[in-house]
Design a protein around this motif. Structure first.
Motif, short mmCIF file in Angstrom:
data_model
loop_
_atom_site.label_atom_id
_atom_site.label_comp_id
_atom_site.label_asym_id
_atom_site.label_seq_id
_atom_site.Cartn_x
_atom_site.Cartn_y
_atom_site.Cartn_z
N ALA A 13 0.82 -1.20 0.00
CA ALA A 13 0.00 0.00 0.00
C ALA A 13 0.86 1.26 0.00
CB ALA A 13 -0.92 0.00 1.22
N ARG A 14 2.00 1.20 0.68
CA ARG A 14 2.90 2.35 0.69
C ARG A 14 3.47 2.60 -0.70
NH1 ARG A 14 8.03 3.33 4.83
NH2 ARG A 14 8.34 5.53 4.31
N THR A 15 3.85 1.54 -1.40
CA THR A 15 4.38 1.68 -2.75
C THR A 15 3.34 2.30 -3.69
OG1 THR A 15 5.76 -0.27 -2.42
CG2 THR A 15 5.42 0.43 -4.67
N VAL A 16 2.10 1.80 -3.59
CA VAL A 16 1.03 2.31 -4.44
C VAL A 16 0.74 3.78 -4.16
CG1 VAL A 16 -1.44 2.10 -4.96
CG2 VAL A 16 -0.02 0.05 -4.81
N MET A 17 0.62 4.14 -2.88
CA MET A 17 0.30 5.53 -2.54
C MET A 17 1.46 6.47 -2.83
SD MET A 17 -2.81 5.97 -1.80
CE MET A 17 -2.75 7.62 -1.10
N THR A 18 2.67 5.97 -2.72
CA THR A 18 3.82 6.80 -3.09
C THR A 18 3.78 7.10 -4.59
OG1 THR A 18 5.18 5.89 -1.31
CG2 THR A 18 6.34 6.96 -3.12
N GLY A 19 3.39 6.10 -5.39
CA GLY A 19 3.26 6.31 -6.82
C GLY A 19 2.14 7.27 -7.18
N ILE A 20 1.10 7.30 -6.36
CA ILE A 20 -0.05 8.18 -6.64
C ILE A 20 0.18 9.59 -6.11
CG2 ILE A 20 -2.49 8.58 -6.13
CD1 ILE A 20 -2.79 5.52 -5.94
N ALA A 21 0.65 9.70 -4.86
CA ALA A 21 0.70 11.00 -4.19
C ALA A 21 2.09 11.38 -3.70
CB ALA A 21 -0.27 11.00 -3.00
N GLY A 22 3.12 10.65 -4.10
CA GLY A 22 4.47 11.00 -3.69
C GLY A 22 4.82 10.49 -2.30
N PRO A 23 6.01 10.86 -1.80
CA PRO A 23 6.46 10.39 -0.48
C PRO A 23 5.49 10.72 0.65
CG PRO A 23 8.28 11.38 -1.68
CD PRO A 23 7.05 11.65 -2.48
N ALA A 24 4.84 11.88 0.57
CA ALA A 24 3.88 12.25 1.62
C ALA A 24 2.72 11.26 1.67
CB ALA A 24 3.36 13.67 1.39
N GLY A 25 2.26 10.84 0.49
CA GLY A 25 1.18 9.85 0.44
C GLY A 25 1.61 8.52 1.03
N GLY A 26 2.88 8.13 0.73
CA GLY A 26 3.40 6.89 1.30
C GLY A 26 3.49 6.94 2.81
N THR A 27 3.91 8.08 3.33
CA THR A 27 4.00 8.23 4.79
C THR A 27 2.63 8.18 5.44
OG1 THR A 27 6.02 9.55 4.59
CG2 THR A 27 4.79 9.74 6.66
N LEU A 28 1.66 8.86 4.83
CA LEU A 28 0.31 8.87 5.39
C LEU A 28 -0.30 7.48 5.40
CD1 LEU A 28 -1.22 12.15 3.87
CD2 LEU A 28 -0.71 11.68 6.28
N ILE A 29 -0.06 6.72 4.33
CA ILE A 29 -0.64 5.38 4.29
C ILE A 29 0.03 4.48 5.30
CG2 ILE A 29 0.74 4.11 2.59
CD1 ILE A 29 -3.10 4.36 2.69
N MET A 30 1.32 4.69 5.56
CA MET A 30 1.98 3.90 6.60
C MET A 30 1.38 4.18 7.97
SD MET A 30 4.09 1.60 5.71
CE MET A 30 4.99 1.32 7.24
N LEU A 31 1.08 5.45 8.23
CA LEU A 31 0.41 5.80 9.49
C LEU A 31 -0.95 5.11 9.58
CD1 LEU A 31 1.28 9.61 9.69
CD2 LEU A 31 2.15 7.79 11.19
N ALA A 32 -1.66 5.06 8.45
CA ALA A 32 -2.96 4.40 8.44
C ALA A 32 -2.82 2.90 8.66
CB ALA A 32 -3.67 4.67 7.10
#
Length: 357
Positions: free
Chosen positions: A270-289
């Motif tokens: 999920a972190r890889t996917v969100m990083t691809g969609i929204a950048g590093p910030a998206g990856g960090t947010l999904i990791m928190l989730a």
């Protein structure tokens, strides 16, 4: 001849409503699995159509099981769930064996595994080496959530409600983000390689493990308001939500990357996917989730599953103190402390996630 079921103790308060119960079943079931197992499954069965068939088929099987549990929970709305059903059907011996297995092995190892993977993800997010601090954080999380659930089913249910809202929002964001904003390819969903029998069997086990957990909501039926009316709704709506999110998330993962690339993912996919969609910030947010999701699953296990130990003590099949209810908070606090304590021992004895699983 089966042993009569002891009536539910009036000391446990019925404080869990529809939202709290639904949040609990979703919260217990959706833990780390949907964020961790898809790459493993992709490596075992490298064809997306087979992967989606597995998630769909075992989702339907889980719904069938949930319908049976919903019916039983409405007929026997007592704390203890499966333990109560086994005792009514097969007598004290079957209930005794199941209960002790749940108290000493199944529940504590699940609690320990969830706490360890939460600690690992937290340290990874902070950029701290994964070492002995894992055990410290894992133990602290068990103590904190055991204390919260000891204060009342309403408190634990509130924690489950909050964490479930976060994890559902995260999965919806992954699904919507992948198909609306992601640079994926629909051909990824239909193109793949050959499937071997041994890999298929292991993939089935991984999918079943990810769906596992929904039965635990039956264990808090003794604290659900109007369980004869609500338990069916809670279990059916909860399972439909889980299956929809699981299928949607796997479609999103496959849309964003070929199955071969998915199989090579070492971190949470999920972190890889969100990083691809929204950048590093998206990856960090999904990791928190994801961490919130794992914490919610840990909380749900510590809320629901000690009710089995409580029911055994209540029915005279084990030490009477496990059937005690706290005079102020109306919770099976001794059973909760025992389960949390054994979970801590498991963390200290077995150390890592794979060993606990």
């Amino acid at each position: 001849m089966s042993t009569p079921v002891v009536s539910q103790s009036p000391e446990l308060r019925r404080v869990i409503g529809f939202f709290g119960g639904t949040a609990l079943i979703v919260g217990i079931t959706i833990g780390s699995g949907i964020f961790r197992t898809p790459p493993t499954i992709a490596g075992l069965v490298p064809h997306p159509l087979v992967i989606m068939a597995l998630w769909t088929a075992f989702g339907l099987i889980s719904i069938c099981g949930a319908l049976a549990i919903a019916e039983l929970s409405s007929l026997l709305p007592q704390a203890g769930g499966v333990y109560v059903f086994l005792r009514a059907a097969y007598g004290d011996a079957a209930a005794f064996v199941f209960g002790w297995l749940y108290v000493l092995i199944t529940t504590p190892t699940t609690v320990a595994a969830l706490s360890v993977v939460f600690a690992e993800f937290l340290l990874n997010l902070l950029g701290v080496p994964v070492d002995a601090k894992v055990q410290l954080i894992a133990v602290a999380s068990i103590i904190l959530l055991t204390a919260a659930n000891t204060r009342g089913a309403g408190v634990g249910g509130g924690v489950s409600g909050l964490t479930t809202l976060v994890k559902v929002t995260a999965l919806v964001a992954i699904i919507a983000g992948a198909f609306l904003l992601g640079q994926g390819n629909l051909s990824n969903i239909v193109t793949g390689g050959g499937v071997q029998g041994s890999g298929l069997a292991r993939a089935v086990a991984a999918v079943i493990w990810t769906y596992d957990g929904w039965v635990a909501v039956s264990m808090i039926a003794g604290e659900v308001v109007a369980p004869e009316r609500l338990m069916k709704r809670i279990i059916i709506i909860g399972m439909l939500t889980i299956v929809t999110l699981y299928i949607g998330a796997n479609l999103a993962y496959l849309y964003m990357m070929p199955v071969g690339v998915m199989a090579q993912q070492k971190e949470a996919i999920a972190r890889t996917v969100m990083t691809g969609i929204a950048g590093p910030a998206g990856g960090t947010l999904i990791m928190l989730a994801i961490m919130t999701s794992i914490l919610g699953a840990l909380n749900g296990n510590l809320l629901a599953k000690p009710r089995v130990a409580y029911a055994m003590g209540r029915d005279g099949l084990t030490f009477a103190f496990l059937g005690k209810v706290h005079p102020r908070w109306s919770t099976p606090w001794m059973a909760q402390l025992i389960v949390g304590g054994v979970g801590i021992i498991m963390v200290l004895a077995l150390h890592d996630y794979d060993g606990l699983i």
